[in-house]
Enzyme design. Structure first.
Site, PDB file in Angstrom:
ATOM      1  N   ASN A 114       0.802  -1.226   0.000  1.00 28.60           N
ATOM      2  CA  ASN A 114       0.000   0.000   0.000  1.00 28.60           C
ATOM      3  C   ASN A 114       0.840   1.285   0.000  1.00 28.60           C
ATOM      4  OD1 ASN A 114       0.840  -0.116   2.614  1.00 28.60           O
ATOM      5  ND2 ASN A 114      -1.192  -0.207   3.538  1.00 28.60           N
ATOM      6  N   HIS A 117       3.907   4.221   4.547  1.00 26.36           N
ATOM      7  CA  HIS A 117       3.650   4.134   5.994  1.00 26.36           C
ATOM      8  C   HIS A 117       3.600   5.551   6.531  1.00 26.36           C
ATOM      9  CE1 HIS A 117       4.081   3.268  10.275  1.00 26.36           C
ATOM     10  NE2 HIS A 117       4.942   4.271  10.285  1.00 26.36           N
ATOM     11  N   GLU A 128       9.353   6.485  15.891  1.00 23.28           N
ATOM     12  CA  GLU A 128       9.698   6.036  14.537  1.00 23.28           C
ATOM     13  C   GLU A 128      10.797   6.905  13.922  1.00 23.28           C
ATOM     14  OE1 GLU A 128       5.429   3.882  13.560  1.00 23.28           O
ATOM     15  OE2 GLU A 128       5.896   5.766  12.545  1.00 23.28           O
TER      16      GLU A 128
HETATM   17  P1  GDP Z   1      -1.438   1.658   8.498  1.00 23.22           P
HETATM   18  O1  GDP Z   1      -1.184   2.445   9.761  1.00 23.22           O
HETATM   19  O2  GDP Z   1      -2.540   2.246   7.658  1.00 23.22           O
HETATM   20  O3  GDP Z   1      -0.181   1.413   7.690  1.00 23.22           O
HETATM   21  O4  GDP Z   1      -2.005   0.226   8.930  1.00 23.22           O
HETATM   22  P2  GDP Z   1      -1.602  -0.796  10.109  1.00 23.22           P
HETATM   23  O5  GDP Z   1      -0.711  -0.168  11.125  1.00 23.22           O
HETATM   24  O6  GDP Z   1      -2.891  -1.404  10.588  1.00 23.22           O
HETATM   25  O7  GDP Z   1      -0.807  -1.956   9.346  1.00 23.22           O
HETATM   26  C1  GDP Z   1       0.549  -1.835   9.025  1.00 23.22           C
HETATM   27  C2  GDP Z   1       0.764  -2.385   7.635  1.00 23.22           C
HETATM   28  O8  GDP Z   1       0.497  -3.790   7.648  1.00 23.22           O
HETATM   29  C3  GDP Z   1      -0.192  -1.843   6.560  1.00 23.22           C
HETATM   30  O9  GDP Z   1       0.188  -0.592   6.048  1.00 23.22           O
HETATM   31  C4  GDP Z   1      -0.129  -2.938   5.521  1.00 23.22           C
HETATM   32  O10 GDP Z   1       1.082  -2.874   4.739  1.00 23.22           O
HETATM   33  C5  GDP Z   1      -0.087  -4.193   6.411  1.00 23.22           C
HETATM   34  N1  GDP Z   1      -1.431  -4.703   6.695  1.00 23.22           N
HETATM   35  C6  GDP Z   1      -2.369  -4.172   7.524  1.00 23.22           C
HETATM   36  N2  GDP Z   1      -3.487  -4.915   7.560  1.00 23.22           N
HETATM   37  C7  GDP Z   1      -3.260  -5.964   6.736  1.00 23.22           C
HETATM   38  C8  GDP Z   1      -4.036  -7.115   6.353  1.00 23.22           C
HETATM   39  O11 GDP Z   1      -5.186  -7.299   6.786  1.00 23.22           O
HETATM   40  N3  GDP Z   1      -3.445  -7.985   5.475  1.00 23.22           N
HETATM   41  C9  GDP Z   1      -2.184  -7.797   4.979  1.00 23.22           C
HETATM   42  N4  GDP Z   1      -1.690  -8.716   4.116  1.00 23.22           N
HETATM   43  N5  GDP Z   1      -1.423  -6.742   5.327  1.00 23.22           N
HETATM   44  C10 GDP Z   1      -1.952  -5.830   6.178  1.00 23.22           C
END
Ligand code: GDP
Length: 143
Positions: A114, A117, A128
């Site tokens: 995606n 970060h 961070e």
């Molecule tokens: P962010 O803060 O929007 O980056 O989201 P999070 O902290 O919840 O998750 C960290 C990273 O883990 C995300 O940016 C994605 O690259 C990955 N990620 C989060 N949720 C999922 C999921 O349900 N499946 C997979 N495959 N990767 C995920």
């Protein structure tokens, strides 16, 4: 709102796809300024530590593999309400749910790959930033 700092990573998918400039342009257009930036290749240990909060999640191993597959750009961003502003420009974690014009809507492939970060709170941002940049690094880059 106060001037804040936040931390950003342009992830391996976006670096490989040549979107460093496109992503940074969106950040700058939103009023954020890059005050420190470098390209690095994360080691497995670094990626594991950076995402330690997700260690129990089913996607953790895949996430670590993804984050180490190629170089990333780590950046410190500064601006009014920078943490929230960056999260707004990034868009939702899942690009299918991200708003039009956001970085993830424009450049992300799926919920894992995606593109970016961004810190989720000022405290996290501080940790961070310190993970990648020393106080001396940042001081040497002051305008
Ligand atoms: P962010 O803060 O929007 O980056 O989201 P999070 O902290 O919840 O998750 C960290 C990273 O883990 C995300 O940016 C994605 O690259 C990955 N990620 C989060 N949720 C999922 C999921 O349900 N499946 C997979 N495959 N990767 C995920």
């Amino acid at each position: 709102m106060a001037i804040e700092r936040t931390f950003s990573i342009i992830k391996p998918d976006a670096v490989a796809a040549n979107h460093i400039g496109g992503i940074t342009a969106k950040l700058e257009a939103a009023g954020l300024r890059v005050i420190a930036s470098k390209m690095v290749r994360l080691t497995e240990a670094q990626a594991q530590a950076f995402y330690a909060v997700h260690a129990a999640r089913p996607f953790y191993a895949g996430l670590v593999k993804f984050m180490t597959e190629g170089p990333v750009v780590v950046q410190v961003l500064e601006g009014e309400g920078a943490v929230l502003k960056n999260r707004e420009v990034m868009g939702a974690t899942n690009p299918e749910k991200a708003a039009e014009g956001t970085i993830r809507k424009t450049y992300a492939t799926d919920i894992e790959r995606n593109a970016v970060h961004g810190s989720d709170a000022p405290e996290t941002a501080k940790e961070e930033i310190a993970f990648f940049f020393s106080t001396a690094d940042l001081a040497s880059l002051a305008r």
